[in-house]
Design a protein around this motif. Structure first.
Motif, PDB file in Angstrom:
ATOM      1  N   VAL A 102      -6.556 -82.480 -65.487  1.00  0.00           N
ATOM      2  CA  VAL A 102      -5.744 -81.800 -64.703  1.00  0.00           C
ATOM      3  C   VAL A 102      -4.707 -82.744 -63.852  1.00  0.00           C
ATOM      4  O   VAL A 102      -5.244 -83.378 -62.957  1.00  0.00           O
ATOM      5  N   ILE A 103      -3.429 -82.857 -64.218  1.00  0.00           N
ATOM      6  CA  ILE A 103      -2.101 -83.488 -63.325  1.00  0.00           C
ATOM      7  C   ILE A 103      -1.380 -82.859 -62.543  1.00  0.00           C
ATOM      8  O   ILE A 103      -1.400 -81.508 -62.744  1.00  0.00           O
TER       9      ILE A 103
ATOM     10  N   GLU B   8       1.432 -75.186 -67.829  1.00  0.00           N
ATOM     11  CA  GLU B   8      -0.062 -75.446 -68.544  1.00  0.00           C
ATOM     12  C   GLU B   8      -0.540 -76.272 -69.209  1.00  0.00           C
ATOM     13  O   GLU B   8      -1.803 -77.526 -69.666  1.00  0.00           O
ATOM     14  N   ASP B   9       0.330 -76.397 -70.485  1.00  0.00           N
ATOM     15  CA  ASP B   9      -0.093 -77.231 -71.142  1.00  0.00           C
ATOM     16  C   ASP B   9       0.431 -78.844 -71.304  1.00  0.00           C
ATOM     17  O   ASP B   9      -0.806 -79.454 -71.598  1.00  0.00           O
ATOM     18  N   ALA B  10       0.878 -79.387 -70.598  1.00  0.00           N
ATOM     19  CA  ALA B  10       1.207 -80.155 -69.800  1.00  0.00           C
ATOM     20  C   ALA B  10       0.554 -80.960 -69.261  1.00  0.00           C
ATOM     21  O   ALA B  10      -0.142 -81.966 -68.711  1.00  0.00           O
ATOM     22  N   LEU B  11      -0.229 -79.648 -68.047  1.00  0.00           N
ATOM     23  CA  LEU B  11      -1.055 -80.687 -67.008  1.00  0.00           C
ATOM     24  C   LEU B  11      -2.203 -80.296 -67.103  1.00  0.00           C
ATOM     25  O   LEU B  11      -3.241 -81.041 -66.037  1.00  0.00           O
ATOM     26  N   LEU B  12      -2.802 -79.410 -67.942  1.00  0.00           N
ATOM     27  CA  LEU B  12      -4.320 -79.288 -68.538  1.00  0.00           C
ATOM     28  C   LEU B  12      -4.616 -79.642 -69.167  1.00  0.00           C
ATOM     29  O   LEU B  12      -4.201 -79.432 -70.965  1.00  0.00           O
ATOM     30  N   ARG B  13      -5.619 -81.212 -69.147  1.00  0.00           N
ATOM     31  CA  ARG B  13      -5.409 -81.773 -71.059  1.00  0.00           C
ATOM     32  C   ARG B  13      -6.736 -82.026 -70.912  1.00  0.00           C
ATOM     33  O   ARG B  13      -8.100 -82.565 -70.144  1.00  0.00           O
TER      34      ARG B  13
ATOM     35  N   LEU C  41       0.660 -77.346 -59.339  1.00  0.00           N
ATOM     36  CA  LEU C  41      -1.410 -76.819 -59.775  1.00  0.00           C
ATOM     37  C   LEU C  41      -1.784 -76.312 -60.088  1.00  0.00           C
ATOM     38  O   LEU C  41      -0.843 -74.881 -60.301  1.00  0.00           O
ATOM     39  N   VAL C  42      -2.237 -76.287 -61.729  1.00  0.00           N
ATOM     40  CA  VAL C  42      -2.008 -75.761 -62.765  1.00  0.00           C
ATOM     41  C   VAL C  42      -2.812 -74.534 -62.299  1.00  0.00           C
ATOM     42  O   VAL C  42      -3.446 -73.628 -62.435  1.00  0.00           O
TER      43      VAL C  42
ATOM     44  N   SER D 283     -14.860 -76.641 -64.811  1.00  0.00           N
ATOM     45  CA  SER D 283     -15.007 -77.713 -63.811  1.00  0.00           C
ATOM     46  C   SER D 283     -13.496 -77.824 -62.820  1.00  0.00           C
ATOM     47  O   SER D 283     -13.861 -78.547 -61.993  1.00  0.00           O
ATOM     48  N   VAL D 284     -12.411 -78.989 -64.018  1.00  0.00           N
ATOM     49  CA  VAL D 284     -12.105 -79.190 -63.668  1.00  0.00           C
ATOM     50  C   VAL D 284     -10.416 -78.349 -62.718  1.00  0.00           C
ATOM     51  O   VAL D 284     -10.091 -78.540 -61.885  1.00  0.00           O
ATOM     52  N   LEU D 285     -10.619 -76.761 -63.127  1.00  0.00           N
ATOM     53  CA  LEU D 285      -9.724 -76.774 -62.682  1.00  0.00           C
ATOM     54  C   LEU D 285     -10.624 -76.169 -61.108  1.00  0.00           C
ATOM     55  O   LEU D 285      -9.930 -75.511 -60.331  1.00  0.00           O
ATOM     56  N   GLN D 286     -11.929 -76.269 -60.707  1.00  0.00           N
ATOM     57  CA  GLN D 286     -12.354 -75.383 -60.036  1.00  0.00           C
ATOM     58  C   GLN D 286     -12.121 -76.903 -58.415  1.00  0.00           C
ATOM     59  O   GLN D 286     -11.845 -76.645 -57.437  1.00  0.00           O
ATOM     60  N   SER D 287     -12.273 -78.160 -59.570  1.00  0.00           N
ATOM     61  CA  SER D 287     -11.671 -78.904 -58.872  1.00  0.00           C
ATOM     62  C   SER D 287     -10.627 -79.184 -57.858  1.00  0.00           C
ATOM     63  O   SER D 287     -10.027 -79.414 -56.285  1.00  0.00           O
ATOM     64  N   ALA D 288      -9.050 -78.591 -59.075  1.00  0.00           N
ATOM     65  CA  ALA D 288      -8.185 -77.747 -58.137  1.00  0.00           C
ATOM     66  C   ALA D 288      -7.897 -77.277 -57.330  1.00  0.00           C
ATOM     67  O   ALA D 288      -7.322 -77.328 -56.282  1.00  0.00           O
TER      68      ALA D 288
END
Lengths: 769, 164
Positions: free
Chosen positions: A587-588, A574-579, A502-503, A476-481
């Motif tokens: 998603v940062i 990716e490791d830093a920005l999706l947590r 944007l991850v 869901s958070v990736l879809q929001s991004a």
């Protein structure tokens, strides 16, 4: 027991204690520099986010490097050599100077997964017309340039999806390339590196800094190339070095001054040395106790703790200055024992409040202070009388000092009162609290400017602004991004920011990947469509077998997952920005070159998108810390009053004694504000020390000890004189932290001494004890 | 071939024919080529479109009315090898050729053939061979064959403005 035997026994017991503590600390001491201990146990998701960013975020690891001062070709050569050395260095986990090889693994991943990653993958793209339109530029390029290898990928990726993905990833972010490496507009070469150590690991950052300098020396190879670099870590390391250097230099100066005063007053090197023992013993055992209780001692605890124990330096002074002619040290102690006990216990009581303030850092500070003052008081009371040489007394006889207090006392009280009113009036209209961490940064403005320049030239993410998208799970958070992307593109077109990371551009949601997969035609359709396009472009369709095979593979390939990115810079990002945080996914989105935060925040507003201003967030954290600390201090003040009331056996007397201290602290705070120093957390800690010192002044100026007024005055002159020497020296420091502590204590101790003199009835006939 | 090494500068006209497996018809380009010792090579294309390619060492700049690109081939051994094949042939620099290629020379001083095959395996995987034909101190034809079957033929002739 003879006096001599007592002295030897005391030395032996003390020696054993100190040795035990030293051995314990020598083997078990762990100094911890993680400043998060001085942040509150973060409660809101935002605060946890900030703490995590400060501790481990990519921004803290990013090292920005510029090379200047020589011809472009030399700079490019140095850049290549430096990147090569750093990429082999274990202190760095990623380096890039714009050379292709450093992006090789990334390009490989992007190429391999181009049909899952490219936003160009739509059903229309693979019709005859779509292929013709996409192929046009590629075919055109066959008749240009060197021609052979630039178009290598055309047979495999004729619609240019890899190029499209790469272009989207680097848009607005990467600097221009010259001579095959990155250059800024001013003609300097640029590199970035990511340290393996986190930004808050100052020792690790220091190692990385040293490794960079070593590599640069080797890479510059005798040329005129100069290195400029900046990173949050490097800045923290430099500021720590500045503070340590400044503090050691000033400590040397103030030690010499204090030694001078003590030597003048006591005229005995043995006695002068004795003065240092109680406080040092207290610090040693206090540190041991903290290490035992918490498993480690925070560097800030040690720094602040040794400041707070400044009070304990006075304990021997109170005893030694009061030894009368023909009196033994023990007899003098007997007179002041009760007052000394109260001096120690009031400080311990105030520090006890810190134990429950809700910050591990403050709790450590509280414990260190409690153990420290108890030990220092114990050594002063128990060992010092045994160590003072027999028949020694301070050579400046009591009668030499004035035995009458000034007769203009009433006038002085009125004048002091008026001055205080004036100070409060001046301070009233000003800002009292300063919660901006940056103002405590001891680095010269030039370094901060350099950081801004390099950051902007490299398109490195802004250290202040970012977006935080939050949703129930990773998908869901990736879809929001992905939904946020058009708004970000739009904002870039408006010039409100230069770039964003944007991850979902390199790890699209499963839904998005599915959509792209279903846009790919089957093999028959693709060949037919391609053949139609190839005819009009004079192409040999057979040469494009690799393309047909790649599309066919992509149609049945498993979706791209985070693990597919491992071992690449994309994987690190990716490791830093999706947590994951507390069961939610975030998603940062780091932003670079933000020029219009107001419009940007407005344009990007969405229910689950938060606009994060790290500066604002750190301010609110600091304000939180201040409130907690103030509450702890207030609780501590109440405890102090109870201890005094019990010791003086009168609540009225306790309030009377506490009054000058309370007035002095308020006046110190007001004075600082009035002269343009809004209060920071460092001022607060210093005010705590003032409270401890001031309480002692007030207690010892009370008549209970049975000393003549002149002795009490002399005693105050000596302890206040040494304190002022130490902290006035500190106040001359250019380092904001040291300056803040020094100035506060200098003003505070002066006011405490003055108000105690004016308000307390020390000149009255001693009360028989 | 040895007589070439006396050349410090050479200017010739060229016709380049690109037979690419991807294309049904070859591409033909014309223009002039100049070489200045030690490592400057400039290609001025006048047909079918204007374009200038300048190569210094491993640095390449491409200029045309529609674009302007600079890049460095230091990290791309394949491209570097084929540029070196042309440049070193023009320079008569046998030593440079021998560093990258196994060199075969046949024929006489008046009419000679140079066969170059890349030594480096990575290069050989992309660039099959380069054949150079020359007469005396002049280069006549450079033929480049790639592993995937592309062939580029440069036919060189004395520069138009210097022809007798």
């Amino acid at each position: 027991m003879s006096a001599r035997g007592g002295a030897v026994g005391a030395w032996l017991s003390w020696g054993a204690l100190v040795l035990a503590a030293a051995i314990y600390l020598g083997t078990r001491l762990r100094v911890d520099a993680d400043f998060a201990a001085f942040l509150p146990a973060a409660t809101t998701s935002q605060q946890r986010f900030l703490v995590a960013q400060l501790k481990e975020g990519v921004a803290g690891r990013l090292l920005l490097i510029g090379l200047r001062g020589d011809a472009p070709a030399r700079l490019a050569d140095t850049s290549r050599a430096l990147a090569h050395l750093l990429s082999a260095d274990p202190d760095f986990r990623y380096v890039n100077n714009g050379e292709l090889q450093y992006a090789l693994r990334d390009t490989e991943i992007l190429r391999e997964h181009r049909y899952q990653l490219s936003d160009g993958v739509t059903p229309e793209r693979f019709t005859a017309a779509g292929i013709r339109a996409a192929l046009g530029p590629g075919v055109e390029s066959l008749s240009r340039g060197i021609g052979l290898f630039e178009t290598d990928s055309l047979a495999e990726d004729p619609t240019g999806e890899t190029g499209r993905v790469v272009a989207r990833l680097v848009a607005g972010v990467h600097p221009a390339s010259r001579e095959g490496v990155w250059f800024d507009a001013a003609g300097g070469a640029l590199l970035i590196a990511e340290t393996r150590a986190t930004g808050s690991d100052l020792d690790g950052q220091e190692r990385a800094q040293a490794a960079l300098e070593r590599a640069f020396k080797a890479a510059r190879d005798g040329s005129r190339v100069e290195l400029v670099d900046s990173s949050p870590g490097a800045m923290a390391v430099q500021s720590r070095a500045l503070i340590v250097a400044d503090a050691s230099r000033l400590a040397l100066v103030s030690s010499l001054l204090i030694l001078g005063i003590l030597a003048f007053v006591y005229r005995s090197s043995q006695v002068v040395l004795l003065c240092a023992i109680p406080a040092l013993t207290g610090l040693l055992l206090g540190a041991a106790a903290v290490n035992l209780a918490f498993g480690s001692v925070h560097a800030i605890t040690l720094g602040f703790g040794s400041t707070l124990l400044g009070e304990a330096v006075d304990y021997p002074g109170y005893l030694l200055t009061r030894i009368a002619r023909d009196e033994t040290a023990r007899a003098a102690l007997a007179r002041i024992a009760r007052t000394l006990a109260m001096a120690v216990l009031t400080t311990a009581a105030a520090a006890a409040a810190l134990l429950f303030a809700g910050f591990p850092g403050l709790a450590q500070l509280g414990l260190l202070t409690i153990v420290g003052v108890l030990v220092a008081g114990g050594v002063t009371a128990w060992a010092l009388p045994r160590w003072v040489p027999a028949h020694w007394h301070p050579p400046l006889s009591a009668t030499a000092a004035r035995s009458r207090v000034p007769s203009y006392r009433r006038a002085a009280i009125v004048i002091a009162g008026l001055m205080l009113v004036a100070v409060f009036a001046l301070a009233a209209g000003r800002t009292w609290w300063d919660d901006d961490l940056a103002n405590l940064n001891p680095l010269p403005a030039e370094l901060k400017l350099r950081d801004r320049e390099l950051r902007s030239a490299l398109g490195a993410p802004d250290a202040r602004w970012m977006l935080l998208i939050d949703d129930v799970d990773a998908e869901s958070v990736l879809q929001s991004a992905e939904r946020l992307r058009p708004a970000l593109e739009d904002a870039r077109a408006h010039g409100w920011l230069r770039g964003f990371d944007l991850v979902s551009d390199y790890l699209p949601s499963q839904a998005m990947q599915q959509r792209r997969r279903s846009a790919l035609p089957d093999a028959m359709t693709l060949r037919a469509n391609f053949a139609a396009a190839a005819r009009t472009l004079d192409l040999n369709a057979e040469a494009f077998e690799p393309f047909f095979a790649a599309v066919d593979r992509a149609r049945s390939a498993p979706p791209l997952r985070a693990t597919d990115l491992s071992g690449s810079a994309l994987g690190l990002r990716e490791d830093a920005l999706l947590r994951q945080d507390d069961g939610r996914w975030q998603v940062i989105v780091p932003l670079s070159g933000v020029s219009d935060p107001v419009h940007l925040a407005e344009a990007l507003a969405a229910p689950n998108v938060r606009w994060v201003d790290l500066q604002q967030l750190s301010r609110s954290l600091l304000a939180d810390f201040r409130l907690h600390a103030l509450a702890a201090f207030a609780a501590g003040a109440l405890l102090v009053l109870f201890v005094m009331a019990a010791g003086l056996r009168s609540a009225t007397k306790a309030v009377h004694t506490a009054l000058p201290v309370a007035a002095a602290i308020a006046a110190t705070a007001a004075t600082l504000v009035a002269i343009g120093h809004p209060l920071t957390v460092f001022h607060l800690v210093a005010l705590m020390l003032v409270a401890g010192i001031g309480t002692n002044y007030a207690l010892f100026m009370d008549a209970r000890t049975g000393d003549p007024p002149a002795t009490a005055l002399r005693s105050l002159a000596v302890v206040a004189g040494t304190t002022l020497c130490a902290f006035a020296t500190l106040a001359t420091s250019q380092t904001p932290v040291l300056h803040a502590i020094g100035l506060t204590v200098t003003i505070g101790a002066t006011l405490c001494a003055a108000l105690s003199l004016l308000l307390l009835p020390f000149q009255k006939t001693p009360v028989a004890t | 071939m040895a007589s070439l090494s006396a050349v410090t500068r050479s200017d010739v006209d060229f016709e380049e024919t690109r037979h690419l497996v991807m294309l049904a018809k070859p591409i033909v380009r014309r223009g002039s080529l100049s070489y200045v010792r030690p490592d400057h090579l400039a290609m001025r294309v006048t047909s079918p479109v204007d374009e200038t390619i300048e190569i210094d060492g491993s640095r390449v700049s491409v200029r045309s009315p529609s674009e302007q690109r600079d890049f460095d081939l230091a990290q791309q051994p394949v491209a570097l090898a084929w540029i070196e094949a042309i440049r070193a042939s023009l320079a008569g620099d046998e030593r440079s050729l021998e560093q990258r290629f196994s060199v075969g020379l046949t024929g006489s001083a008046e009419s000679w053939d140079l066969q170059l095959e890349p030594i480096d395996r990575q290069v050989a995987a992309a660039l099959k061979r380069v054949d150079v034909h020359g007469s005396g101190a002049a280069l006549n034809v450079i033929k480049i064959d790639t592993a995937r079957g592309d062939r580029i033929v440069f036919t060189l002739s004395p520069a138009a403005d210097r022809r007798p």
